[in-house]
Design an enzyme around this catalytic site. Structure first.
Site, mmCIF file in Angstrom:
data_model
loop_
_atom_site.group_PDB
_atom_site.id
_atom_site.type_symbol
_atom_site.label_atom_id
_atom_site.label_comp_id
_atom_site.label_asym_id
_atom_site.label_seq_id
_atom_site.Cartn_x
_atom_site.Cartn_y
_atom_site.Cartn_z
ATOM 1 N N ASP A 1 44.769 4.046 21.218
ATOM 2 C CA ASP A 1 44.500 2.736 20.688
ATOM 3 C C ASP A 1 45.319 1.898 21.568
ATOM 4 O O ASP A 1 45.442 0.655 21.092
ATOM 5 C CB ASP A 1 44.831 2.830 19.311
ATOM 6 C CG ASP A 1 46.497 3.189 18.981
ATOM 7 O OD1 ASP A 1 47.101 3.278 20.005
ATOM 8 O OD2 ASP A 1 46.620 3.195 17.784
ATOM 9 N N ASP B 1 36.526 -2.048 14.821
ATOM 10 C CA ASP B 1 37.666 -1.219 14.698
ATOM 11 C C ASP B 1 37.768 -0.002 14.948
ATOM 12 O O ASP B 1 36.334 0.817 14.702
ATOM 13 C CB ASP B 1 38.331 -1.652 13.370
ATOM 14 C CG ASP B 1 40.000 -1.350 13.414
ATOM 15 O OD1 ASP B 1 40.380 -1.020 14.457
ATOM 16 O OD2 ASP B 1 40.665 -1.931 12.652
ATOM 17 N N GLU C 1 42.720 -6.132 20.624
ATOM 18 C CA GLU C 1 43.887 -5.570 20.250
ATOM 19 C C GLU C 1 44.600 -4.676 21.289
ATOM 20 O O GLU C 1 45.187 -5.417 22.292
ATOM 21 C CB GLU C 1 43.992 -4.749 18.850
ATOM 22 C CG GLU C 1 45.273 -4.276 18.351
ATOM 23 C CD GLU C 1 45.319 -3.473 17.256
ATOM 24 O OE1 GLU C 1 45.934 -3.722 16.386
ATOM 25 O OE2 GLU C 1 44.118 -2.893 17.135
ATOM 26 N N GLU D 1 51.163 -5.752 13.046
ATOM 27 C CA GLU D 1 50.850 -4.786 11.997
ATOM 28 C C GLU D 1 52.302 -3.711 12.037
ATOM 29 O O GLU D 1 52.378 -3.066 11.027
ATOM 30 C CB GLU D 1 49.617 -3.976 11.963
ATOM 31 C CG GLU D 1 48.523 -4.931 11.802
ATOM 32 C CD GLU D 1 47.193 -4.302 11.805
ATOM 33 O OE1 GLU D 1 46.667 -3.534 10.690
ATOM 34 O OE2 GLU D 1 46.547 -4.026 12.810
#
Length: 629
Positions: free
Chosen positions: A177, A395, A444, A450
């Site tokens: 990610d 996402d 992202e 986060e």
């Protein structure tokens, strides 16, 4: 018969000329085993060499005669040919690239591309062909492989980057990610492992950011493999076998190069990418957004009442978007997408109508698994467009494998066709995609707000690494997360400018903004599209102060790591007098200071430990007391 002297001399000259022509090609061919490519005398210079004995290629980069990248291997291996050795030079072709284009987001909207390109063609003893295409500009060098004929699947690259062992290095451990933390090492002392292909190095030749551009489903995403004790970073692909069905052009291996200000301001990876494929782009609108996940989590996403309240707050503030995150279609109000009447049972159209009446656009979160087939996309995307949704936050792709990249290739034109701006999360990092598909507002691919493990050093490294290559959805403004973030309130406000994002998602609660009216009112002023970007001061891991221009005003964002200090920032915005308004940390909360300075003066700011500031500057005239509108 006697030959006239004039005739004899002419014959002699002709013979000498013939001899010179006979020997000249041999000397030229030997000399051309080394080639140079540069945009100008002061720009980064690539040097490509072919070893006569092994037939292997290497590439090095210098700047002002100083080392940037040491001679590094270049090559690719397919199932039919090893194109990393036994190569024979065929010919060279040069061209100049001079383009202008305009983007919808990024460090500046109007772009000018000037590059010199060299295409070197080689062949193996069996006749397999390899073209090495090298481009050089004022702020970087890049190369790619072109296989003119089908050569079978790609089994890997021998590409690597040799850095001086003592070069400072800022590296993020690779994650699918792309949310690894950036940590400082030297090129050789970094632990053995894999690192994200957004690695920054400082050498005698300046700073260099390794990156990638024009990555599509024709290939596989890259990461950097490193063995401790060496300065070598090898290209490792996400797939052991890259499927091909004909001629192939690989992504660009890019080296963004220059002083730190040049690297920070660079749009090199966008400049390498193909031109826009989106057609009409008049509907694409960047902007700030109230993001409700850190404000309320899944329960807020499941509540129409809560979402209407968030829309009302965004409208009151003049923020153009409100983002509804996870929860809104997971059995929300007793409906979900397994219900055959899910499209009519949703409360989303009511929220969109409510928001439209108040001048706010709605962006909705969707899990990638609900868009991973053509049938699902044909169900979702037209529905969202019909409802009036303005964008999607997709996402959990969590992969740079070829199969996932092909999914990106499918959904990019589909979202553009349905006039939906895009925010990718759990995603790859931008690799030129925002030039080719300008409705991609942000991605992202960062350890953002986060994360509870972020450090102040990481925050001050991001403007020089991840954010160099494209918009970054860090989601600043989470003032309510006291104790969960490493920075001060003034630094948190400064992130809205220090970090560029075509959709700047503010992650706070309305209550936290109202408790900090100086930060709230500053956010009201912040645009999401910039006319220019400058680095005023910086050192990765220590400090980053950026200035971004929107119209005739400059917005300032400063973030620092370490002890409290009195920072002095060169105000290199232009000549004349400037009214500068800064938001700083005071003893009882945020405070605002106003002062008039001349261009080139030093802006003094008192910075608390791991602190920072936000600022706004405009041309001063008698009677002007504020830059706010």
């Amino acid at each position: 018969m006697a030959v006239p002297i004039r005739t004899a001399v002419a014959a002699l000259c002709t013979g000498l000329a013939a001899a010179l022509l006979t020997t000249a090609p041999a000397r030229a061919e030997k000399q051309e085993h080394t080639w140079a490519v540069s945009a100008s005398a002061h720009a980064p210079r690539a040097r490509i060499s072919l070893d006569d004995g092994t037939g292997t290629l290497s590439l090095s980069v210098t700047r002002a005669g100083r080392t940037v990248i040491e001679p590094s291997p270049v090559g690719i291996v397919t199932e039919q040919a090893d194109l990393s050795k036994d190569l024979r030079f065929l010919h060279r072709k040069n061209r100049t690239i001079d383009e202008r284009y305009r983007t919808k987001s990024g460090k500046r909207l109007d772009r000018r591309v000037r590059m010199n390109e060299t295409r070197l063609s080689f062949a193996t003893p069996t006749g397999a062909r390899l073209d090495l295409v090298v481009r050089a500009s004022a702020d970087g060098v890049a190369y790619r492989y072109v296989l003119p004929a089908a050569s079978g699947d790609v089994l890997g690259e021998t590409s690597a980057f040799h850095l001086p062992s003592d070069a400072s290095a800022w590296l993020g451990t690779y994650r699918a990610d792309n949310e690894g933390q950036f940590v400082q090492y030297t090129a050789a002392t970094a632990p053995t492992g894999e690192y994200a292909d957004q690695a920054l190095f400082a050498t005698d030749g300046g700073y260099t950011l390794l990156a990638e551009s024009d990555l599509t489903g024709t290939y596989s995403g890259a990461r950097l493999a490193h063995d401790q004790g060496t300065g070598t970073y090898r290209i490792k692909l996400a797939d052991d076998r890259v499927r091909t069905d004909g001629p192939l052009a690989t992504p660009w291996r890019a080296m963004v190069t220059g002083d730190l200000a040049t690297v920070t301001r660079s749009t090199f990876t966008d400049d390498l990418a193909p031109a826009s494929k989106a057609g009409d782009t008049s509907w694409i609108k960047p902007g700030t957004a109230l993001w409700t996940w850190l404000a309320g989590g899944r329960p807020a996403g499941q509540s129409l009442t809560a979402q209407k309240a968030y829309v009302d707050y965004a409208a009151e503030r003049g923020w153009p978007y409100e983002a509804v995150d996870a929860g809104w279609y997971f059995k929300a109000d007793a409906w979900d997408t397994t219900d055959p009447d899910w499209q009519t049972n949703s409360w989303m159209p009511e929220l969109v109508d409510h928001a439209r009446a108040k001048g706010v656009g709605i962006i909705v979160w969707i899990h990638q698994r609900d868009l991973d087939t053509a049938e699902e996309r044909a169900r979702w995307l037209p529905t969202l467009e019909r409802w009036g949704v303005k964008g999607v936050k997709i996402d959990f792709m969590d992969s740079e494998a070829q199969s996932t990249l092909r999914w990106y290739d499918a959904i990019l034109p589909e979202t553009a066709a349905h006039h939906l701006v895009v925010n990718f999360h759990g995603s790859t990092i931008p690799k030129g995609v925002q030039r080719t598909w300008p409705h991609v507002m942000t991605l992202e691919g960062v350890a953002g707000e986060e994360k509870r493990t972020n450090t102040a050093a990481h925050l001050t490294t991001l403007p020089f690494t991840r954010n160099v290559i494209g918009s970054m959805d860090f989601t600043p403004g989470a003032f309510q997360r006291v104790g969960l973030r490493p920075n001060s309130d003034a630094a948190e406000a400064g992130l809205a400018v220090a970090y560029e994002s075509g959709l700047q998602m503010f992650a706070g609660t309305p209550e936290s903004y109202d408790a900090r009216p100086l930060a709230r009112d500053y956010f009201d002023q912040v645009p999401a599209a910039w006319d220019d970007t400058r680095l005023l001061a910086g050192r990765p891991g220590q400090e980053a102060v950026l200035a971004r221009r929107g119209g005739d005003r400059w917005f300032l964002g400063g973030v620092y790591a370490g002890a409290a200090r009195r920072a002095e920032v060169p105000l290199t915005l232009g000549p004349g007098r400037w009214l500068v308004e800064t938001i700083e940390d005071g003893t009882g909360g945020l405070v605002q200071r106003r002062q008039v300075l001349r261009g080139g003066d030093r802006l003094a700011v008192d910075v608390v430990a791991n602190g920072g500031f936000a600022g706004l500057a405009c041309a001063w005239r008698p009677g002007l007391t504020s830059c706010y509108r």
